[in-house]
Write a protein that holds these residues in place. Structure first.
Motif, short mmCIF file in Angstrom:
data_model
loop_
_atom_site.label_atom_id
_atom_site.label_comp_id
_atom_site.label_asym_id
_atom_site.label_seq_id
_atom_site.Cartn_x
_atom_site.Cartn_y
_atom_site.Cartn_z
N HIS A 18 0.80 -1.23 0.00
CA HIS A 18 0.00 0.00 0.00
C HIS A 18 0.83 1.28 0.00
O HIS A 18 0.30 2.35 -0.26
N ARG A 55 -5.08 -4.61 -2.28
CA ARG A 55 -4.83 -3.25 -2.73
C ARG A 55 -3.32 -3.00 -2.74
O ARG A 55 -2.60 -3.45 -1.86
N ILE A 93 -2.84 8.12 -8.08
CA ILE A 93 -3.46 6.91 -7.55
C ILE A 93 -2.84 6.60 -6.19
O ILE A 93 -1.64 6.33 -6.09
N ASP A 112 -4.04 4.10 -3.96
CA ASP A 112 -3.93 2.66 -4.01
C ASP A 112 -4.95 2.11 -4.99
O ASP A 112 -5.88 2.80 -5.41
N LEU A 113 -4.73 0.85 -5.36
CA LEU A 113 -5.46 0.27 -6.48
C LEU A 113 -5.75 -1.19 -6.18
O LEU A 113 -4.91 -1.90 -5.61
N SER A 114 -6.96 -1.64 -6.53
CA SER A 114 -7.28 -3.07 -6.49
C SER A 114 -7.82 -3.46 -7.85
O SER A 114 -7.97 -2.62 -8.74
N CYS A 156 -10.18 1.91 -7.04
CA CYS A 156 -8.98 2.61 -6.60
C CYS A 156 -9.38 3.86 -5.81
O CYS A 156 -10.55 4.28 -5.82
N VAL A 213 -8.02 7.86 -5.45
CA VAL A 213 -7.14 8.82 -6.10
C VAL A 213 -7.11 10.13 -5.32
O VAL A 213 -8.12 10.56 -4.76
N TYR A 271 0.81 -2.79 -12.65
CA TYR A 271 0.92 -1.58 -11.84
C TYR A 271 1.92 -1.71 -10.71
O TYR A 271 2.27 -0.74 -10.07
#
Length: 200
Positions: A69, A122, A144, A146-148, A152, A154, A199
């Protein structure tokens, strides 16, 4: 004439002024001899971080860590404690601001109740800069956090209304939450594992 202050002491003093956040984030770190070890960040601020780790480096050792993360962190060991150690975080002011936003997000994610937190892993993407576009053609730079595979969070200056259709790069979705630093987006369709891993 007083002795000039070293960069290390400046970082240490600055670190004390940051608010600390209790975290429980897995990661791995590399010691100066290139040994790689599993570690866990147990609390941190934008200025320093407390690790639990099986091996203990020496005070002054330079550490490179990759934390879930959060991403890549560099610093130097300033204290050795039971089961772990504390390092400074070497970063620019802008990087510290971004880290503060990430820590705020982590501290509040349970209260935000994002559904994708519970369903999918994430990550803090390696390349975080992106652009959030609305259906009317307006587009805004964003970062961004965090992203799953399903959504996400932002960091962005504008706050589109809940339910607003948006496009992040090539990914379409809608705004499902607003928070202090930006918005959370749920994707219209899940990312493939291959696209998600790109990513990292």
């Amino acid at each position: 004439m007083p002795a000039p202050q070293t960069a290390a002491s400046t970082v240490t003093i600055d670190a004390r002024s940051f608010q600390r956040v209790v975290v429980n984030l897995a990661g791995r770190l590399m010691l100066p001899d290139y040994t790689e070890l599993e570690c866990k960040a147990v609390d941190m601020s934008p200025g320093d971080i407390h690790f639990h780790c099986a091996a203990l480096p020496k005070i002054g050792d330079r550490i490179i860590a990759y934390i879930d993360h959060i991403g890549r962190i560099e610093g130097s060991v300033i204290k050795v404690v039971d089961h772990g150690f504390v390092t400074t975080i070497n970063a620019t002011d802008r990087k510290r601001e971004k880290l503060a936003a990430q820590l705020t997000w982590l501290a509040n994610k349970t209260a935000l109740g994002l559904p994708e937190d519970r369903r999918h892993e994430r990550i803090a993407p390696r390349s975080a800069r992106s652009e959030l576009a609305l259906d009317d053609g307006r587009a805004y730079p964003c970062r961004i956090i965090d992203l799953s595979m399903s959504g996400c969070a932002v960091e962005i200056e504008v706050r589109p209304a809940l339910g607003t259709p948006v496009r992040l790069g090539t990914m379409r979705g809608k705004v499902v939450r607003q928070f202090q630093e930006g918005v959370a987006i749920e994707f219209a369709s899940m990312l493939s594992r291959e696209n998600f891993e790109a990513y990292r």
